[in-house]
Design an enzyme around this catalytic site. Structure first.
Site, PDB file in Angstrom:
ATOM      1  N   GLU A  94      16.276 -20.046 -51.422  1.00  0.00           N
ATOM      2  CA  GLU A  94      16.858 -20.664 -52.612  1.00  0.00           C
ATOM      3  C   GLU A  94      17.887 -19.709 -53.213  1.00  0.00           C
ATOM      4  O   GLU A  94      17.719 -18.484 -53.135  1.00  0.00           O
ATOM      5  CB  GLU A  94      15.723 -20.963 -53.610  1.00  0.00           C
ATOM      6  CG  GLU A  94      16.116 -21.460 -54.984  1.00  0.00           C
ATOM      7  CD  GLU A  94      16.769 -22.836 -55.013  1.00  0.00           C
ATOM      8  OE1 GLU A  94      17.733 -23.039 -54.268  1.00  0.00           O
ATOM      9  OE2 GLU A  94      16.330 -23.682 -55.813  1.00  0.00           O
ATOM     10  N   ASP A  98      15.798 -21.410 -61.577  1.00  0.00           N
ATOM     11  CA  ASP A  98      16.164 -21.584 -62.988  1.00  0.00           C
ATOM     12  C   ASP A  98      14.955 -22.172 -63.727  1.00  0.00           C
ATOM     13  O   ASP A  98      14.072 -21.431 -64.150  1.00  0.00           O
ATOM     14  CB  ASP A  98      17.411 -22.464 -63.045  1.00  0.00           C
ATOM     15  CG  ASP A  98      17.929 -22.699 -64.456  1.00  0.00           C
ATOM     16  OD1 ASP A  98      17.611 -21.898 -65.346  1.00  0.00           O
ATOM     17  OD2 ASP A  98      18.643 -23.690 -64.673  1.00  0.00           O
ATOM     18  N   PHE A 147      24.540 -18.895 -67.125  1.00  0.00           N
ATOM     19  CA  PHE A 147      24.954 -19.658 -65.958  1.00  0.00           C
ATOM     20  C   PHE A 147      25.841 -18.756 -65.103  1.00  0.00           C
ATOM     21  O   PHE A 147      26.783 -18.145 -65.593  1.00  0.00           O
ATOM     22  CB  PHE A 147      25.725 -20.912 -66.374  1.00  0.00           C
ATOM     23  CG  PHE A 147      25.871 -21.888 -65.242  1.00  0.00           C
ATOM     24  CD1 PHE A 147      24.838 -22.757 -64.912  1.00  0.00           C
ATOM     25  CD2 PHE A 147      27.040 -21.915 -64.480  1.00  0.00           C
ATOM     26  CE1 PHE A 147      24.963 -23.646 -63.844  1.00  0.00           C
ATOM     27  CE2 PHE A 147      27.173 -22.806 -63.419  1.00  0.00           C
ATOM     28  CZ  PHE A 147      26.131 -23.674 -63.099  1.00  0.00           C
ATOM     29  N   ARG A 160      31.908 -21.332 -55.146  1.00  0.00           N
ATOM     30  CA  ARG A 160      30.874 -20.916 -54.185  1.00  0.00           C
ATOM     31  C   ARG A 160      31.297 -19.738 -53.323  1.00  0.00           C
ATOM     32  O   ARG A 160      30.481 -18.913 -52.941  1.00  0.00           O
ATOM     33  CB  ARG A 160      30.538 -22.059 -53.225  1.00  0.00           C
ATOM     34  CG  ARG A 160      29.680 -23.152 -53.815  1.00  0.00           C
ATOM     35  CD  ARG A 160      29.088 -24.001 -52.688  1.00  0.00           C
ATOM     36  NE  ARG A 160      28.703 -25.321 -53.127  1.00  0.00           N
ATOM     37  CZ  ARG A 160      27.559 -25.620 -53.736  1.00  0.00           C
ATOM     38  NH1 ARG A 160      26.678 -24.669 -53.980  1.00  0.00           N
ATOM     39  NH2 ARG A 160      27.285 -26.853 -54.108  1.00  0.00           N
TER      40      ARG A 160
END
Ligand code: IMP
Ligand code: MG
Length: 172
Positions: A94, A98, A147, A160
């Site tokens: 993963e 979160d 974030f 990404r």
């Protein structure tokens, strides 16, 4: 809107060297079925698997829980595994834990298919009360609640391919 680099390329790389050693030691030469949770874990997974000496088989699944910068609370398997995991030593990859919803639901689903073992490798875990129950066996870094983007992590599919992890700040 990139605020600052939280984890540099070299910090990630050194940590992966350590994690690979821990994983090899834990599996002691047995075959690992690495399962990447698409899409965020892909950079972490490939960089880590290249460092392992253990034999590895590979599969992927895709789930959906997030929209923009917040968890929707929904969980949906968009694409399932192509392998039967019964009796296998499964290691789930993963990108970031979160709320823990994704892994909580996936652990339940995959455990019902009776793997021999089921463990978790996560690049990041946010230090939050709601994910304390998620047993991460191999953890890259604990981070704050911000974030973050880069090294696989996206904001609506952007960022990404940054080679580092950065804090995303909407006010910048
Ligand atoms: P959870 O189900 O709330 O634990 O969230 C897990 C998923 O949400 C991750 O696999 C990511 O795709 C996404 N996510 C959570 N936090 C972040 C973040 O800070 N940046 C980018 N994606 C995130
Ligand atoms: Mg995402």
């Amino acid at each position: 809107m990139i605020d600052r680099v939280l984890l540099s390329e070299s910090a990630i790389s050194s940590r992966l060297d350590e994690l690979a050693r821990e994983i090899d030691a834990r599996y002691a030469g047995g075959e690992i079925l690495a399962v990447g949770i698409l899409k965020g874990s892909v950079f972490f997974l490939t960089d880590l698997l290249k460092r392992l000496r253990s034999p590895v088989a590979l599969d992927f699944l895709q789930v959906r829980t997030y929209s923009g910068t917040s968890s929707t609370g929904n969980f949906q398997v968009v694409r399932d595994l192509s392998t039967d995991i019964e009796g296998k030593d499964v290691l789930l990859f993963e990108d970031v834990v979160d709320t823990g919803l994704t892994l909580r639901r996936l652990l339940e689903l995959l455990a019902s298919r009776r793997p021999r073992s089921l463990r978790i490798a996560a690049l990041l875990k946010k230090d939050l009360p709601e994910n304390r129950d998620i047993p991460v066996d191999f953890l890259g870094f604990t981070i704050g609640p911000e974030f973050v983007v880069g090294y696989g992590l996206d904001l609506d599919e952007r960022y990404r391919n940054l080679p580092y992890v950065a804090i995303w700040d909407p006010t910048k």
